[in-house]
Design a protein around this motif. Structure first.
Motif, PDB file in Angstrom:
ATOM      1  N   ILE A  31       0.915  -1.301  -0.003  1.00 28.13           N
ATOM      2  CA  ILE A  31       0.020   0.001   0.028  1.00 28.13           C
ATOM      3  C   ILE A  31       0.984   1.222   0.191  1.00 28.13           C
ATOM      4  O   ILE A  31       0.515   2.196  -0.714  1.00 28.13           O
ATOM      5  CB  ILE A  31      -1.148  -0.011   1.237  1.00 28.13           C
ATOM      6  N   ALA A  32       1.938   1.255   0.920  1.00 26.47           N
ATOM      7  CA  ALA A  32       2.822   2.371   1.040  1.00 26.47           C
ATOM      8  C   ALA A  32       3.580   2.555  -0.518  1.00 26.47           C
ATOM      9  O   ALA A  32       3.689   3.720  -0.838  1.00 26.47           O
ATOM     10  CB  ALA A  32       4.010   2.350   2.033  1.00 26.47           C
ATOM     11  N   ALA A  33       3.756   1.346  -0.947  1.00 25.86           N
ATOM     12  CA  ALA A  33       4.572   1.658  -2.377  1.00 25.86           C
ATOM     13  C   ALA A  33       3.629   1.982  -3.680  1.00 25.86           C
ATOM     14  O   ALA A  33       4.282   2.152  -4.608  1.00 25.86           O
ATOM     15  CB  ALA A  33       5.572   0.212  -2.680  1.00 25.86           C
ATOM     16  N   GLY A  34       2.545   1.597  -3.185  1.00 22.61           N
ATOM     17  CA  GLY A  34       1.411   2.220  -4.348  1.00 22.61           C
ATOM     18  C   GLY A  34       1.538   1.026  -5.538  1.00 22.61           C
ATOM     19  O   GLY A  34       0.917   1.158  -6.720  1.00 22.61           O
ATOM     20  N   ALA A  35       1.623  -0.136  -4.877  1.00 21.88           N
ATOM     21  CA  ALA A  35       1.192  -1.526  -5.811  1.00 21.88           C
ATOM     22  C   ALA A  35      -0.104  -1.769  -5.599  1.00 21.88           C
ATOM     23  O   ALA A  35      -0.439  -3.108  -5.298  1.00 21.88           O
ATOM     24  CB  ALA A  35       2.320  -2.557  -5.333  1.00 21.88           C
ATOM     25  N   MET A  36      -1.156  -0.916  -5.854  1.00 18.33           N
ATOM     26  CA  MET A  36      -2.419  -0.897  -5.909  1.00 18.33           C
ATOM     27  C   MET A  36      -3.077  -0.592  -7.445  1.00 18.33           C
ATOM     28  O   MET A  36      -3.492   0.473  -7.255  1.00 18.33           O
ATOM     29  CB  MET A  36      -3.051  -0.361  -4.976  1.00 18.33           C
ATOM     30  N   PRO A  37      -2.886  -1.447  -8.461  1.00 16.40           N
ATOM     31  CA  PRO A  37      -3.094  -1.106  -9.808  1.00 16.40           C
ATOM     32  C   PRO A  37      -4.710  -0.624  -9.857  1.00 16.40           C
ATOM     33  O   PRO A  37      -5.616  -1.176  -9.042  1.00 16.40           O
ATOM     34  CB  PRO A  37      -2.977  -2.305 -10.608  1.00 16.40           C
ATOM     35  N   GLU A  38      -5.213   0.266 -10.734  1.00 15.88           N
ATOM     36  CA  GLU A  38      -6.420   0.553 -10.835  1.00 15.88           C
ATOM     37  C   GLU A  38      -7.307  -0.721 -11.514  1.00 15.88           C
ATOM     38  O   GLU A  38      -6.814  -1.750 -12.182  1.00 15.88           O
ATOM     39  CB  GLU A  38      -6.629   1.842 -11.904  1.00 15.88           C
ATOM     40  N   ARG A  51      -1.123  -5.663  -4.041  1.00 17.26           N
ATOM     41  CA  ARG A  51      -0.633  -6.973  -4.636  1.00 17.26           C
ATOM     42  C   ARG A  51       0.862  -7.276  -3.850  1.00 17.26           C
ATOM     43  O   ARG A  51       0.891  -6.988  -2.659  1.00 17.26           O
ATOM     44  CB  ARG A  51      -0.300  -6.832  -6.114  1.00 17.26           C
ATOM     45  N   LEU A  52       1.862  -7.876  -4.564  1.00 14.64           N
ATOM     46  CA  LEU A  52       3.042  -8.230  -3.930  1.00 14.64           C
ATOM     47  C   LEU A  52       3.007  -9.369  -2.871  1.00 14.64           C
ATOM     48  O   LEU A  52       3.996  -9.603  -2.265  1.00 14.64           O
ATOM     49  CB  LEU A  52       3.654  -7.068  -3.357  1.00 14.64           C
ATOM     50  N   GLY A  53       1.952  -9.863  -2.904  1.00 17.08           N
ATOM     51  CA  GLY A  53       1.839 -11.026  -1.995  1.00 17.08           C
ATOM     52  C   GLY A  53       3.092 -12.177  -2.181  1.00 17.08           C
ATOM     53  O   GLY A  53       3.319 -13.077  -1.290  1.00 17.08           O
ATOM     54  N   GLY A  54       3.555 -12.133  -3.411  1.00 17.41           N
ATOM     55  CA  GLY A  54       4.650 -13.065  -3.655  1.00 17.41           C
ATOM     56  C   GLY A  54       5.843 -12.820  -3.138  1.00 17.41           C
ATOM     57  O   GLY A  54       6.819 -13.645  -2.839  1.00 17.41           O
ATOM     58  N   ILE A  55       6.055 -11.589  -2.321  1.00 16.45           N
ATOM     59  CA  ILE A  55       7.099 -11.487  -1.289  1.00 16.45           C
ATOM     60  C   ILE A  55       6.868 -12.410  -0.300  1.00 16.45           C
ATOM     61  O   ILE A  55       8.217 -12.957   0.138  1.00 16.45           O
ATOM     62  CB  ILE A  55       7.211  -9.965  -0.928  1.00 16.45           C
ATOM     63  N   ASP A 101       6.688  -6.492 -12.132  1.00 18.74           N
ATOM     64  CA  ASP A 101       5.363  -6.307 -12.908  1.00 18.74           C
ATOM     65  C   ASP A 101       4.373  -6.022 -12.063  1.00 18.74           C
ATOM     66  O   ASP A 101       3.584  -5.112 -12.722  1.00 18.74           O
ATOM     67  CB  ASP A 101       5.141  -7.705 -13.482  1.00 18.74           C
ATOM     68  N   ASP A 102       4.280  -6.539 -10.664  1.00 18.19           N
ATOM     69  CA  ASP A 102       3.148  -5.998 -10.048  1.00 18.19           C
ATOM     70  C   ASP A 102       3.129  -4.482  -9.872  1.00 18.19           C
ATOM     71  O   ASP A 102       2.202  -3.820  -9.427  1.00 18.19           O
ATOM     72  CB  ASP A 102       3.379  -6.605  -8.610  1.00 18.19           C
ATOM     73  N   LYS A 103       4.458  -3.922  -9.646  1.00 22.41           N
ATOM     74  CA  LYS A 103       4.625  -2.389  -9.416  1.00 22.41           C
ATOM     75  C   LYS A 103       4.670  -1.604 -10.588  1.00 22.41           C
ATOM     76  O   LYS A 103       3.865  -0.636 -10.491  1.00 22.41           O
ATOM     77  CB  LYS A 103       5.993  -2.389  -8.666  1.00 22.41           C
ATOM     78  N   ALA A 224     -10.713 -10.781  -0.469  1.00 25.92           N
ATOM     79  CA  ALA A 224      -9.037 -10.845  -0.326  1.00 25.92           C
ATOM     80  C   ALA A 224      -8.596  -9.700   0.371  1.00 25.92           C
ATOM     81  O   ALA A 224      -8.880  -8.546  -0.227  1.00 25.92           O
ATOM     82  CB  ALA A 224      -8.382 -11.156  -1.593  1.00 25.92           C
ATOM     83  N   ARG A 225      -7.539  -9.704   1.180  1.00 18.64           N
ATOM     84  CA  ARG A 225      -7.108  -8.323   1.808  1.00 18.64           C
ATOM     85  C   ARG A 225      -5.816  -7.853   0.793  1.00 18.64           C
ATOM     86  O   ARG A 225      -5.271  -6.841   0.888  1.00 18.64           O
ATOM     87  CB  ARG A 225      -6.638  -8.540   3.126  1.00 18.64           C
ATOM     88  N   ILE A 226      -5.192  -9.084   0.171  1.00 16.75           N
ATOM     89  CA  ILE A 226      -3.876  -8.876  -0.578  1.00 16.75           C
ATOM     90  C   ILE A 226      -3.944  -9.961  -1.917  1.00 16.75           C
ATOM     91  O   ILE A 226      -4.699 -10.960  -1.590  1.00 16.75           O
ATOM     92  CB  ILE A 226      -2.599  -8.709   0.274  1.00 16.75           C
ATOM     93  N   PHE A 227      -3.606  -9.760  -2.968  1.00 14.85           N
ATOM     94  CA  PHE A 227      -3.176 -10.498  -3.992  1.00 14.85           C
ATOM     95  C   PHE A 227      -1.826 -11.063  -4.033  1.00 14.85           C
ATOM     96  O   PHE A 227      -0.922 -10.170  -3.708  1.00 14.85           O
ATOM     97  CB  PHE A 227      -3.622 -10.010  -5.489  1.00 14.85           C
ATOM     98  N   MET A 228      -1.550 -12.235  -4.665  1.00 17.22           N
ATOM     99  CA  MET A 228      -0.177 -12.612  -4.584  1.00 17.22           C
ATOM    100  C   MET A 228       0.416 -11.968  -5.907  1.00 17.22           C
ATOM    101  O   MET A 228       1.704 -11.903  -5.802  1.00 17.22           O
ATOM    102  CB  MET A 228      -0.078 -14.209  -4.998  1.00 17.22           C
ATOM    103  N   GLY A 229      -0.424 -11.544  -7.056  1.00 14.62           N
ATOM    104  CA  GLY A 229       0.115 -10.843  -8.092  1.00 14.62           C
ATOM    105  C   GLY A 229       1.110 -11.864  -8.767  1.00 14.62           C
ATOM    106  O   GLY A 229       1.041 -12.993  -8.686  1.00 14.62           O
ATOM    107  N   ASP A 230       1.737 -11.450  -9.844  1.00 10.89           N
ATOM    108  CA  ASP A 230       2.483 -12.115 -10.690  1.00 10.89           C
ATOM    109  C   ASP A 230       3.545 -12.619  -9.947  1.00 10.89           C
ATOM    110  O   ASP A 230       4.257 -13.606 -10.130  1.00 10.89           O
ATOM    111  CB  ASP A 230       2.961 -11.339 -12.205  1.00 10.89           C
ATOM    112  N   SER A 231       4.215 -11.893  -8.733  1.00 12.16           N
ATOM    113  CA  SER A 231       5.290 -12.188  -8.039  1.00 12.16           C
ATOM    114  C   SER A 231       5.124 -13.651  -7.490  1.00 12.16           C
ATOM    115  O   SER A 231       5.973 -14.382  -7.002  1.00 12.16           O
ATOM    116  CB  SER A 231       5.713 -11.257  -7.327  1.00 12.16           C
ATOM    117  N   GLY A 232       3.775 -13.814  -7.177  1.00  9.23           N
ATOM    118  CA  GLY A 232       3.453 -15.210  -6.404  1.00  9.23           C
ATOM    119  C   GLY A 232       2.815 -16.061  -7.303  1.00  9.23           C
ATOM    120  O   GLY A 232       3.459 -17.430  -7.272  1.00  9.23           O
TER     121      GLY A 232
END
Length: 446
Positions: A31-38, A51-55, A101-103, A224-232
């Motif tokens: 959320i702080a990094a802005g990894a929340m695409p429209e 996103r960024l759940g893959g981290i 890709d997520d960011k 969902a509170r967070i998505f794994m995104g492509d990183s996950g």
């Protein structure tokens, strides 16, 4: 036998715990990094979700491999094979690509190239298909070039199949967890049932993969509170492909002949993986089918195979009337049926009961597909264990709304409460929204 099981269980718990504990801080970071695409046209959630759940999942992968490397029985996997290091190298590359890709977003062709590079890195470190047992021909050894091409193709197909199915809350992580559990049963039987050491890395990979998915799933269930995104999604796809390559491309069928006691017994043991590509495609049959249908559909329309649309299997389940949770459970059901059915058939393919059970469960799955409006209700004594949507509907009297002709109030008949729609992060916004109250009409005019 008991000691390895306890070590696998410990590895599973550590991987799941680390993934679960890291997901909360990762969500705040996203959320702080802005990894929340429209929200895109093909998305089914209502609000931007980080996103960024893959981290967190990558952290769980590293923790699981680290713990396993210090356990009494599992550390032999790291001493006798370079495959865990090969997996970690490829996973790190694909994870970095997914985070980018997520960011910021990465072109589809660039992602495809990155996936091939990650697969190539694993091949260079020894994680590759060495031979293929072909019916009627026997074991065919592959040249380095043939093994590399086949391995890269399998890894890329698996990664994109998992990535394509990641469209609903909890769908990809749940389906991959089911496939990993089935794959663990097969690989564990190969290792301890037949004493084939080459199956040990795949057994470890499947346990770690289960832990990654189980740790992330509580945060990713609907809503969902967070998505794994492509990183996950790309990460778990690569781990699954690595296990498939390890157990099906490096286990010598001739050794299996010796361990199983003969050609006929070995043939039964290798079913349904007599051709090495069959089992990994079996345990992810639903995502692969979705991938193939998407490519055919987009190509038929003159679009790029990588063009996004809303024609995936989970989208169609929502459109015919299934709720978000029911669509996910149906996909879980078919994944479990195909994966565990294939493993059961490989263990005892002479039993007609297994075939009849698979056919019966398939019929049940078809019935569930044809009843999108059916809502199962839990018994009274079990209502506290299930979500409110599965509890019995209570009947309440509706407050008087209009006055009768004689000035009295006309009581409206009792009616069932309308089920409350899913949360704001849910994926039930497809279709008619007339059941929602229009606040501009119901409230005071501003």
């Amino acid at each position: 036998m008991g000691q390895p099981v306890r070590e696998y269980l410990l590895t599973l718990c550590v991987t799941a715990a680390v993934t679960y504990l890291l997901t909360g801080p990762v969500r705040k970071f996203a959320i702080a990094a802005g990894a929340m695409p429209e929200i895109r046209a093909r998305d089914v959630h209502r609000e931007p979700t980080p996103r960024l759940g893959g981290i967190a999942m990558f952290g769980g992968l590293c923790a699981g491999l680290l713990v396993a490397s210090h356990l009494t029985n599992l550390k032999s996997v790291f001493e006798n094979s370079n495959e865990p290091r090969a997996l970690l190298s490829g996973a790190a590359l694909i994870w970095i690509l997914g985070v980018l890709d997520d960011k910021w977003g990465v072109d589809a062709l660039v992602k495809l190239g990155g996936q091939m590079i990650a697969a190539g890195v694993m091949v260079l470190q020894g994680l590759t298909i060495l031979w293929i047992p072909i019916p009627g021909v026997g074991t065919v050894s592959l040249t380095p070039m043939q093994g590399t091409l086949l391995t890269v193709a399998l890894v890329v197909i698996t990664i994109n199949a998992v990535n394509f199915v990641d469209g609903l809350d909890g769908l990809a992580s749940g389906m991959v967890c089911i496939a990993a559990a089935a794959f663990f049963m097969y690989a564990y039987r190969m290792w301890f049932g037949y004493g084939i050491e080459a199956a040990a890395p795949a057994t470890l990979f499947s346990v770690v993969l289960m832990g990654m998915c189980l740790g992330f799933l509580p945060h990713n269930m609907h809503p969902a509170r967070i998505f794994m995104g492509d990183s996950g999604s790309m990460l778990i796809g690569l781990v699954m492909a690595a296990g498939a390559v390890s157990v099906t491309g490096q286990v010598d069928p001739d050794l299996l002949n010796l361990k199983a006691g003969g050609l006929r017994e070995a043939t039964h043991a290798m079913v349904p993986v007599y051709i090495p590509l069959l089992l990994p495609l079996t345990v992810i049959a639903v995502p692969v089918a979705d991938l193939i249908l998407a490519i055919v559909r987009r190509t038929w329309k003159g679009q790029s195979p990588f063009a996004a649309d809303r024609g995936h299997l989970h989208h169609r389940l929502l459109e015919i009337g299934h709720s978000h949770s029911r669509a996910v459970l149906i996909m879980y059901f078919w994944s479990a049926l195909i994966a565990f059915g294939a493993v059961a058939y490989s263990a005892n393919n002479a039993s007609m009961w297994i075939v009849l059970g698979i056919v019966l469960l398939s019929a049940v799955g078809l019935v569930l597909l044809l009843l999108p409006r059916f809502t199962p209700r839990a018994p009274r004594w079990a209502e506290w264990m299930v979500p409110p949507r599965y509890r019995r509907v209570t009947r309440t009297a509706v407050a008087p709304a209009t006055a009768g002709a004689d000035g009295g109030s006309a009581d409206a008949p009792e009616e069932e409460r309308e089920p409350v729609p899913a949360g704001i992060h849910g994926a039930t916004a497809i279709g008619d929204r007339s059941r929602f109250v229009d606040r501009r009409r119901a409230g005071s005019h501003r």
